[in-house]
Design an enzyme around this catalytic site. Structure first.
Site, PDB file in Angstrom:
ATOM      1  N   HIS A   1       0.865  -1.188   0.000  1.00 57.21           N
ATOM      2  CA  HIS A   1       0.000   0.000   0.000  1.00 57.21           C
ATOM      3  C   HIS A   1       0.897   1.232   0.000  1.00 57.21           C
ATOM      4  CE1 HIS A   1      -3.868   2.036   1.764  1.00 57.21           C
ATOM      5  NE2 HIS A   1      -3.176   2.875   0.999  1.00 57.21           N
TER       6      HIS A   1
ATOM      7  N   HIS B   1       1.312   4.757  -2.438  1.00 57.90           N
ATOM      8  CA  HIS B   1       0.964   5.603  -3.589  1.00 57.90           C
ATOM      9  C   HIS B   1       2.251   6.266  -4.040  1.00 57.90           C
ATOM     10  CE1 HIS B   1      -3.397   5.337  -2.647  1.00 57.90           C
ATOM     11  NE2 HIS B   1      -2.929   5.180  -1.421  1.00 57.90           N
TER      12      HIS B   1
ATOM     13  N   HIS C   1      -9.433   0.778  -1.524  1.00 54.02           N
ATOM     14  CA  HIS C   1      -9.456   1.437  -0.223  1.00 54.02           C
ATOM     15  C   HIS C   1     -10.884   1.344   0.314  1.00 54.02           C
ATOM     16  CE1 HIS C   1      -5.670   3.100  -1.491  1.00 54.02           C
ATOM     17  NE2 HIS C   1      -5.572   3.932  -0.477  1.00 54.02           N
TER      18      HIS C   1
ATOM     19  N   GLU D   1     -11.314   3.251   5.669  1.00 52.11           N
ATOM     20  CA  GLU D   1     -10.288   4.174   6.196  1.00 52.11           C
ATOM     21  C   GLU D   1     -11.056   5.254   6.964  1.00 52.11           C
ATOM     22  OE1 GLU D   1      -8.235   6.407   3.152  1.00 52.11           O
ATOM     23  OE2 GLU D   1      -6.643   7.081   4.510  1.00 52.11           O
TER      24      GLU D   1
ATOM     25  N   ASP E   1       1.689   4.015   2.824  1.00 53.52           N
ATOM     26  CA  ASP E   1       0.661   4.834   2.184  1.00 53.52           C
ATOM     27  C   ASP E   1       1.279   5.986   1.377  1.00 53.52           C
ATOM     28  OD1 ASP E   1      -1.948   5.391   1.480  1.00 53.52           O
ATOM     29  OD2 ASP E   1      -2.572   6.183   3.428  1.00 53.52           O
ATOM     30  N   ASP E   2       1.540   7.109   2.032  1.00 51.26           N
ATOM     31  CA  ASP E   2       2.115   8.298   1.369  1.00 51.26           C
ATOM     32  C   ASP E   2       3.256   8.804   2.246  1.00 51.26           C
ATOM     33  OD1 ASP E   2      -0.031   8.824  -0.812  1.00 51.26           O
ATOM     34  OD2 ASP E   2      -1.176   8.546   1.029  1.00 51.26           O
TER      35      ASP E   2
HETATM   36  N1  ADE Z   1      -4.593   8.582  -2.141  1.00 50.61           N
HETATM   37  C1  ADE Z   1      -3.377   8.654  -1.620  1.00 50.61           C
HETATM   38  N2  ADE Z   1      -3.406   8.275  -0.341  1.00 50.61           N
HETATM   39  C2  ADE Z   1      -4.681   7.942  -0.044  1.00 50.61           C
HETATM   40  C3  ADE Z   1      -5.359   7.462   1.104  1.00 50.61           C
HETATM   41  N3  ADE Z   1      -4.726   7.246   2.255  1.00 50.61           N
HETATM   42  N4  ADE Z   1      -6.678   7.250   1.028  1.00 50.61           N
HETATM   43  C4  ADE Z   1      -7.329   7.470  -0.117  1.00 50.61           C
HETATM   44  N5  ADE Z   1      -6.742   7.913  -1.216  1.00 50.61           N
HETATM   45  C5  ADE Z   1      -5.431   8.141  -1.200  1.00 50.61           C
HETATM   46 ZN    ZN Z   2      -3.793   4.711   0.378  1.00 52.78          ZN
END
Ligand code: ADE
Ligand code: ZN
Length: 336
Positions: A16, A18, A196, A199, A277-278
């Site tokens: 996971h 991005h 997703h 969340e 994630d990011d």
């Molecule tokens: N795009 C990038 N990170 C995300 C996240 N945590 N949830 C939904 N979309 C995303």
């Molecule tokens: Zn994500």
């Protein structure tokens, strides 16, 4: 072995991530300068200072603004290589990268440009770093079904180069049901599918992702703990959850890491994995997610090994590719 060294040594798959979310402010500024693209912030420091999020949408607004710096094939290559170097240093042996074509095609950057740069990085990561990878195309759920279908049509000539389809962006108000037909087509085309769900959205969205999209993994899924029957179903089916602890704290899904329900999900028998994630926006790559979560939730080494094992088992590689990683995992866990 000290905890961080142990966690680094465990072979891990990151499932996971991005790739646009690995754009560090330093690279954002150098690419923006190289490409003559204006950014809404005056400096790298001001950009980092703006990373104080209150929810998912407050993050997405900045994330899409930052992605504007990415224009050329070389930009996508540089971005992904920077990620792969960090991942390799953290003990990642395999990464399945999400990318958001609509974020780029909407700005006039061709789908092929994005894919060429990412794919070249995937090859280079394998040959230079020994990190294997796959690409997963994500549809932006705040956009229409029609837009998603147009994206899929554009991707079709290049489908051999991607491995799966996912669903991301603003969850609230955009249920998985909106994309049931798009995902049916993705499955027909032989793509793996993930989404997703849970969340910020309710457990019902996780159920929709399973029932209507027929996903193989749930990205995040932490709100499953509000629904005992759903928890039992996820445990029984062995559906992997790609949990992102530092992300969840940064986006206020949990107030503090100590409040995170990852240990509860794991101890309920769910196939939990840890991911970043990011990472450029949420304060850490995969190893920091592991270390901080281990400390905050007092996870045992056996549990941490299980989480790493889950990631290898939940990846979309062949069993033959998985075998040597699992053998190494067992050796690290045994201290040999
Ligand atoms: N795009 C990038 N990170 C995300 C996240 N945590 N949830 C939904 N979309 C995303
Ligand atoms: Zn994500």
């Amino acid at each position: 072995m000290e905890l961080e060294a142990f966690l680094r040594a465990l072979p891990k798959a990151e499932l996971h991530l991005h790739i646009e979310g690995s754009l560090e402010p330093e690279m954002m500024f150098s690419l923006a300068q190289r490409n003559g693209v204006p950014l809404p912030w005056a400096s790298v420091e001001a950009t980092r200072a703006a990373y104080a999020f209150t929810d998912l949408q407050s993050f997405l607004d900045l994330y899409y603004a930052g992605a504007a710096a990415l224009i050329h094939e070389a930009d996508f290559f540089d971005l992904a290589m920077a990620y792969f170097r960090r991942a390799a240093a953290d003990g990642v042996v395999h990464a399945e990268l999400f990318f958001d074509p609509q974020t780029h095609t909407a700005r006039g950057v061709a789908y092929g440009t994005v894919l060429d740069g990412l794919e070249r990085a995937c090859h280079t990561a394998q040959t230079e770093l020994g990190v294997s990878s796959r690409l997963i195309l994500c549809f932006l759920r705040h956009l229409s079904e029609e837009d998603a279908f147009a994206t899929l049509t554009e991707a079709e000539p290049h489908l051999a180069r991607i491995h799966g389809a996912g669903l991301d962006s603003s969850e609230r108000g955009h249920p998985p049901s909106k994309f049931a037909r798009v995902f049916a087509r993705c499955r027909e085309l032989g793509l793996h599918v993930v989404a997703h769900a849970g969340e910020e959205g309710p457990p019902a969205y996780i159920r929709q992702a399973l029932d209507l999209l027929q996903v193989e993994r749930i990205d995040h899924g932490v709100r499953a703990s509000e629904d005992a029957d759903l928890l039992a179903r996820l445990a029984e089916d062995g559906t992997p959850l790609t949990v992102c602890p530092l992300s969840n704290v940064k986006l206020c899904v949990f107030k503090r890491l100590e409040d995170h329900n990852l240990a509860q999900l794991l101890r309920a028998g769910l196939k939990v994995t840890i991911n970043s994630d990011d990472p450029a926006y949420f304060g850490g790559y995969i190893l920091k997610n592991f270390v901080d979560t281990a400390l905050a939730l007092s996870l045992s080494r056996a549990e941490l090994t299980q989480i790493a094992r889950n990631s290898l088992e939940a990846s979309f590689v062949s069993d033959a590719e998985r075998v040597p990683w699992l053998a190494r995992l067992d050796a690290v866990a045994a201290g040999t």
